[in-house]
Motif scaffolding. Structure first.
Motif: not given
Length: 168
Positions: A67-87
């Protein structure tokens, strides 16, 4: 188990909306103050779904006993200097599943999916005053900053926005 969702049809979108409303009305710090309805939450959900459609990240959905119990979005950056992390955004567990380790399972599952994508760090913010810092610290996040009083939940009740990072 947390699954990466790539196809978000009407049924899943409806469940996301319903879950978000239920979490908000139960006092969850996911962008709204109770009471809220679907019409209040829908624009925020549509914004995140548009980000996913544009390829900016992914949605992770926690399932407990199928059963679905929860969720979260993981949104990254399109800028080259920040592509190694996400929010991580809008992390939430439906009230029926809270208090049983579901939040930790969801967050760890999102981290596993992010790591599989080659990400090195996750970042999130939370509303102070609800004890969430201890939870996030127990999941490997470290506080790296605060924006004092930036969240106004009521007149005379301002809360800090707390920034945390987790190395993957």
């Amino acid at each position: 188990m947390v699954e990466r969702v790539t196809e978000i049809g009407d049924e899943l979108a409806s469940w996301l909306l319903s879950c978000w409303v239920d979490v908000s009305n139960a006092g969850g710090a996911v962008g709204f103050l109770p009471p809220v309805g679907a019409d209040d939450v829908r624009p925020a959900l549509d914004e995140h779904l548009a980000e996913l459609a544009a390829g900016a990240g992914f949605l992770g959905v926690l399932r407990i006993d199928g059963e679905r119990a929860g969720f979260g979005f993981v949104i990254g950056s399109t800028r080259p200097l920040f592509r190694h992390w996400a929010t991580v955004l809008r992390l939430q567990v439906h009230p029926r599943f809270q208090g049983r380790g579901a939040g930790r399972a969801l967050l760890d599952g999102l981290a596993d999916l992010a790591r599989a994508d080659g990400l090195e760090f996750l970042h999130l913010t939370y509303r102070d005053g609800l004890g969430l810092g201890r939870f996030y610290e127990s999941c490997g996040f470290v506080e790296v900053g605060r924006n004092p009083g930036s969240i106004r939940v009521a007149p005379g009740d301002d809360r800090d926005s707390v920034l945390m990072n987790r190395k993957l």
